[in-house]
Design a protein around this motif. Structure first.
Motif, mmCIF file in Angstrom:
data_model
loop_
_atom_site.group_PDB
_atom_site.id
_atom_site.type_symbol
_atom_site.label_atom_id
_atom_site.label_comp_id
_atom_site.label_asym_id
_atom_site.label_seq_id
_atom_site.Cartn_x
_atom_site.Cartn_y
_atom_site.Cartn_z
ATOM 1 N N GLY A 8 0.622 -1.370 0.158
ATOM 2 C CA GLY A 8 0.063 0.035 0.122
ATOM 3 C C GLY A 8 0.688 1.284 -0.127
ATOM 4 O O GLY A 8 0.243 2.321 -0.295
ATOM 5 N N SER A 17 -4.121 10.813 1.525
ATOM 6 C CA SER A 17 -4.371 9.686 2.508
ATOM 7 C C SER A 17 -3.826 8.408 1.751
ATOM 8 O O SER A 17 -3.672 8.336 0.584
ATOM 9 C CB SER A 17 -6.101 9.479 2.546
ATOM 10 N N ARG A 19 -3.779 4.046 2.802
ATOM 11 C CA ARG A 19 -4.052 2.685 3.569
ATOM 12 C C ARG A 19 -3.099 1.680 3.438
ATOM 13 O O ARG A 19 -3.097 1.180 2.524
ATOM 14 C CB ARG A 19 -5.345 2.168 3.330
ATOM 15 N N SER A 21 -1.655 -2.171 4.309
ATOM 16 C CA SER A 21 -2.045 -3.468 4.738
ATOM 17 C C SER A 21 -0.759 -4.406 5.084
ATOM 18 O O SER A 21 0.128 -3.998 4.600
ATOM 19 C CB SER A 21 -2.837 -4.010 3.477
ATOM 20 N N ARG A 67 -4.924 11.502 12.810
ATOM 21 C CA ARG A 67 -4.550 11.291 11.311
ATOM 22 C C ARG A 67 -4.538 9.674 11.183
ATOM 23 O O ARG A 67 -4.868 9.280 10.075
ATOM 24 C CB ARG A 67 -3.357 11.995 11.235
ATOM 25 N N PHE A 68 -3.968 8.747 12.280
ATOM 26 C CA PHE A 68 -3.858 7.685 11.720
ATOM 27 C C PHE A 68 -4.554 6.615 12.509
ATOM 28 O O PHE A 68 -4.779 6.750 13.670
ATOM 29 C CB PHE A 68 -2.328 7.008 12.183
ATOM 30 N N THR A 69 -4.985 5.641 11.760
ATOM 31 C CA THR A 69 -6.156 4.891 12.620
ATOM 32 C C THR A 69 -5.665 3.127 12.280
ATOM 33 O O THR A 69 -5.524 2.852 10.729
ATOM 34 C CB THR A 69 -7.632 4.935 12.061
ATOM 35 N N SER A 71 -6.526 -0.861 12.098
ATOM 36 C CA SER A 71 -7.909 -1.921 12.190
ATOM 37 C C SER A 71 -7.296 -3.036 11.799
ATOM 38 O O SER A 71 -6.293 -3.280 11.261
ATOM 39 C CB SER A 71 -8.918 -1.037 11.421
ATOM 40 N N TYR A 80 -4.501 -3.128 9.079
ATOM 41 C CA TYR A 80 -4.553 -1.960 8.317
ATOM 42 C C TYR A 80 -3.951 -0.684 9.177
ATOM 43 O O TYR A 80 -4.225 -0.670 10.326
ATOM 44 C CB TYR A 80 -5.960 -1.642 7.792
ATOM 45 N N GLN A 82 -4.547 3.176 8.440
ATOM 46 C CA GLN A 82 -5.162 4.308 7.511
ATOM 47 C C GLN A 82 -4.822 5.694 8.050
ATOM 48 O O GLN A 82 -4.647 5.808 9.107
ATOM 49 C CB GLN A 82 -6.890 4.315 7.645
ATOM 50 N N ASN A 84 -4.592 9.717 7.286
ATOM 51 C CA ASN A 84 -4.989 10.791 6.628
ATOM 52 C C ASN A 84 -4.084 12.178 6.722
ATOM 53 O O ASN A 84 -3.268 12.219 7.556
ATOM 54 C CB ASN A 84 -6.495 11.064 7.013
#
Length: 122
Positions: A8, A17, A19, A21, A67-69, A71, A80, A82, A84
């Motif tokens: 990614g 942004s 994402r 993986s 900003r970052f998540t 999951s 993941y 994410q 932004n």
């Protein structure tokens, strides 16, 4: 042997942004806690985020706050990240890691992927 494969990463403009993986080649990955780290040129590898598979506990470094998540998808054994509102300072190789417990330090993880390059430009 358990393998972690990141993907990614790419070049993106500031404010964009991405994402990332990380696929875990393990039948029961929930025996591990997972983490994301990054390493910029000339700098030490630094903690980004961590979580258990069941989401019972999570941790996030201040650098990614808001900003970052992180999951997890247990159906596909995929983790993941994410990201932004990316900034030039986010440019780094991003690594996925697995360990016996959730940790915010590099030595808390025993398994590492090869990393995926994220480049953010103005």
């Amino acid at each position: 042997q358990v393998q972690l494969v990141e993907s990614g990463g790419r070049s993106v403009q500031a404010g964009g942004s991405l994402r990332l993986s990380c696929v875990v080649s393990e039948r029961s990955p929930d025996t591990y806690n997972m983490g994301w780290f990054r390493e910029a040129p000339g700098k030490e590898r630094e903690f980004v985020a961590a979580s258990g598979w069941r989401g019972s506990s999570t941790a996030r470094a201040p650098l990614g706050k808001g900003r970052f998540t992180m999951s997890m998808d247990s159906a596909t054994n995929t983790v993941y990240l994410q990201m932004n509102n990316l900034k030039v300072d986010d440019t780094a190789v991003y690594y996925c890691a697995a360990g016996p417990r959730m940790a915010t330090k590099v030595d808390g993880y025993s398994l590492w992927g090869r990393g995926t390059q994220v480049t953010v430009s103005l």
